[in-house]
Design a protein around this motif. Structure first.
Motif, short mmCIF file in Angstrom:
data_model
loop_
_atom_site.label_atom_id
_atom_site.label_comp_id
_atom_site.label_asym_id
_atom_site.label_seq_id
_atom_site.Cartn_x
_atom_site.Cartn_y
_atom_site.Cartn_z
N VAL A 1 19.19 -8.15 1.20
CA VAL A 1 20.50 -7.72 0.72
C VAL A 1 20.98 -6.45 1.42
CG1 VAL A 1 20.27 -8.83 -1.53
CG2 VAL A 1 19.42 -6.50 -1.21
N GLY A 2 20.23 -6.00 2.44
CA GLY A 2 20.68 -4.87 3.23
C GLY A 2 20.42 -3.51 2.63
N ARG A 3 19.68 -3.46 1.53
CA ARG A 3 19.36 -2.16 0.95
C ARG A 3 18.19 -1.52 1.68
NH1 ARG A 3 19.89 -4.82 -4.28
NH2 ARG A 3 17.63 -4.93 -4.31
N ALA A 4 18.12 -0.20 1.59
CA ALA A 4 17.03 0.52 2.28
C ALA A 4 15.70 0.21 1.62
CB ALA A 4 17.30 2.02 2.22
N ALA A 5 14.79 -0.33 2.38
CA ALA A 5 13.45 -0.60 1.87
C ALA A 5 12.67 0.70 1.79
CB ALA A 5 12.73 -1.59 2.77
N LEU A 6 11.70 0.76 0.89
CA LEU A 6 10.90 1.97 0.72
C LEU A 6 10.21 2.34 2.03
CD1 LEU A 6 9.70 4.07 -1.24
CD2 LEU A 6 7.83 2.47 -1.67
N GLY A 7 9.75 1.33 2.78
CA GLY A 7 9.01 1.59 4.01
C GLY A 7 9.84 2.21 5.11
N CYS A 8 11.18 2.15 5.03
CA CYS A 8 12.04 2.72 6.07
C CYS A 8 12.55 4.10 5.69
CB CYS A 8 13.22 1.78 6.35
SG CYS A 8 12.74 0.33 7.31
N ASN A 9 12.11 4.62 4.58
CA ASN A 9 12.48 5.97 4.19
C ASN A 9 11.55 6.95 4.90
OD1 ASN A 9 12.90 8.43 2.94
ND2 ASN A 9 13.13 7.55 0.90
N PRO A 10 12.07 7.76 5.82
CA PRO A 10 11.20 8.65 6.59
C PRO A 10 10.47 9.67 5.74
CG PRO A 10 13.49 9.30 6.86
CD PRO A 10 13.50 7.98 6.13
N LEU A 11 11.00 9.93 4.54
CA LEU A 11 10.36 10.89 3.66
C LEU A 11 9.07 10.32 3.06
CD1 LEU A 11 13.53 12.19 1.80
CD2 LEU A 11 12.60 12.85 4.02
N ARG A 12 8.91 8.99 3.16
CA ARG A 12 7.71 8.35 2.63
C ARG A 12 6.69 8.04 3.73
NH1 ARG A 12 8.29 6.22 -2.54
NH2 ARG A 12 9.95 7.34 -3.62
N ALA A 13 6.99 8.46 4.96
CA ALA A 13 6.12 8.11 6.08
C ALA A 13 4.69 8.61 5.86
CB ALA A 13 6.67 8.69 7.38
N ALA A 14 4.58 9.84 5.37
CA ALA A 14 3.24 10.40 5.18
C ALA A 14 2.45 9.66 4.10
CB ALA A 14 3.34 11.89 4.80
N THR A 15 3.16 8.95 3.23
CA THR A 15 2.48 8.19 2.18
C THR A 15 1.59 7.12 2.77
OG1 THR A 15 4.40 8.57 0.76
CG2 THR A 15 2.84 6.90 0.04
N ALA A 16 1.94 6.64 3.95
CA ALA A 16 1.13 5.62 4.61
C ALA A 16 -0.27 6.13 4.89
CB ALA A 16 1.80 5.16 5.91
N ASN A 17 -0.42 7.45 5.01
CA ASN A 17 -1.74 8.03 5.25
C ASN A 17 -2.67 7.88 4.06
OD1 ASN A 17 -1.08 8.91 7.85
ND2 ASN A 17 -0.22 10.84 7.09
N ASP A 18 -2.11 7.55 2.91
CA ASP A 18 -2.93 7.38 1.71
C ASP A 18 -3.71 6.07 1.72
OD1 ASP A 18 -1.84 9.76 0.85
OD2 ASP A 18 -0.31 8.82 -0.40
N TYR A 19 -3.39 5.19 2.68
CA TYR A 19 -4.04 3.88 2.74
C TYR A 19 -5.01 3.82 3.91
CZ TYR A 19 -0.26 2.65 -0.42
OH TYR A 19 0.61 2.62 -1.47
#
Length: 345
Positions: A195-213
């Motif tokens: 639907v064209g909404r911003a996905a959580l994964g494309c939010n640059p402010l959440r990039a560092a969260t990927a380091n938690d995995y």
């Protein structure tokens, strides 16, 4: 005595929002991402200030309770001090000095009872005077405590309200920048979602969260897709790659050819066993962190125009060709993203 607290950042935050509305939003993805990161940092600082202020408020409330308890204690002490004066006055009323007043004392015929009664009167007057003086001092002290308590409470409420407004203003600003960024990504061909909404994964402010995995176990929802269908990276790496891809497209008239990007742990294991010596040990690959791509379309050939262009321009967008990939194993197609490099640009 408490003092009112006015957060200095509130005016700055509101001024920044006004300036942002007045100036044209940056069209460059890298600049938008950096705007988002700066906004996130300001929001983080303001939130920490709010948390600290709330901690200060909790301490002030504790101090307030102490003052109110002291005030209650004073009121009890005043009440206790009033009792003996009242009791002695009642006693004197019920048992006058003598039936004939002070005549026996003046005539020299006063007995022991008369003298004791006069002594009680003197004591009553002295105690009453002391009680009046002490009660007056206690009342002044109580008024001071009540004033301090009221000022503490008013100051706490005002400070928290002001900080909360600042945090909310900064949050709205951050959300607006992220929305502009994700809108720009959509216009450049990245399918954020159906639907064209911003996905959580494309939010640059959440990039560092990927380091938690763990490596290779980053959820799909935490990754941002590339323009090249079927491939994805960590949010900041994707945004930087899209900027790099645009520059590449202007030079060569086509999008960059991507052969591989993020690899799950299972994919790393499969490649490792199929191509021994040409893949990192499963769980140690930068592909598993969403920070590496394997390119084709000419870049995979060392010395080609595409490869040389990448060597000259990739670092402008935070991408680089690692030194090990020049020697063993030789992998001209392998490129990595380094947030530290990008932050310096």
């Amino acid at each position: 005595m408490a003092s009112l607290f006015v957060p200095s950042g509130q005016g700055r935050a509101q001024a920044q929002v006004v300036q942002e509305q007045e100036r044209q939003a940056p069209g460059d993805l890298a600049e938008l991402r950096k705007e988002a990161e700066r906004s996130a940092k300001e929001l983080e600082d303001a939130t920490k200030a709010l948390e600290k202020r709330r901690s200060d408020i909790a301490a002030a409330e504790k101090q307030l309770k102490t003052k109110l308890a002291a005030l209650q204690d004073l009121e009890q002490r005043v009440s206790v001090m009033r009792q003996p004066v009242s009791q002695m006055a009642e006693l004197l009323y019920e048992q006058p000095i003598v039936g004939d007043g002070i005549v026996p004392f003046l005539s020299g015929t006063a007995d022991e009872t008369t003298l004791r009664a006069l002594s009680d009167v003197t004591q009553i007057v002295t105690v009453r005077q002391q009680a009046v003086e002490q009660t007056s001092a206690l009342y002044k002290q109580a008024e001071g405590l009540a004033g301090e308590a009221q000022e503490l409470r008013a100051g706490n409420l005002l400070a928290e309200a002001q900080l909360a407004v600042e945090v909310d203003t900064l949050r709205q600003r951050s959300d607006k920048i992220v929305k502009s960024l994700t809108t720009a990504l959509v216009k450049m061909g990245i399918k954020i979602d159906k639907v064209g909404r911003a996905a959580l994964g494309c939010n640059p402010l959440r990039a560092a969260t990927a380091n938690d995995y763990p490596n290779g176990l980053i959820p799909k929802s935490m990754l941002c897709p590339l323009q090249q269908k079927g491939f994805s990276l960590r949010a900041d790496a994707t945004i930087a790659f899209v900027s790099l891809n645009e520059a590449y497209r202007k030079r060569f008239g086509k999008n960059m050819c991507v052969r591989d990007a993020y690899r799950s742990l299972a994919e790393q294991q499969s490649i490792y066993y199929r191509r021994p010596g040409f893949a990192a040990v499963p769980g140690r690959s930068n592909h598993g962190l969403g920070l590496a791509v394997d390119l084709c379309g000419g870049v995979e050939r060392s010395g080609s125009a595409e490869f040389v262009w990448m060597e000259k321009n990739s670092k402008r967008y935070g991408w680089f060709h690692p030194s090990w990939a020049y020697t063993g194993p030789f992998e001209p197609w392998h490129w990595e993203y380094d947030p530290k490099i990008d932050s310096l640009l």
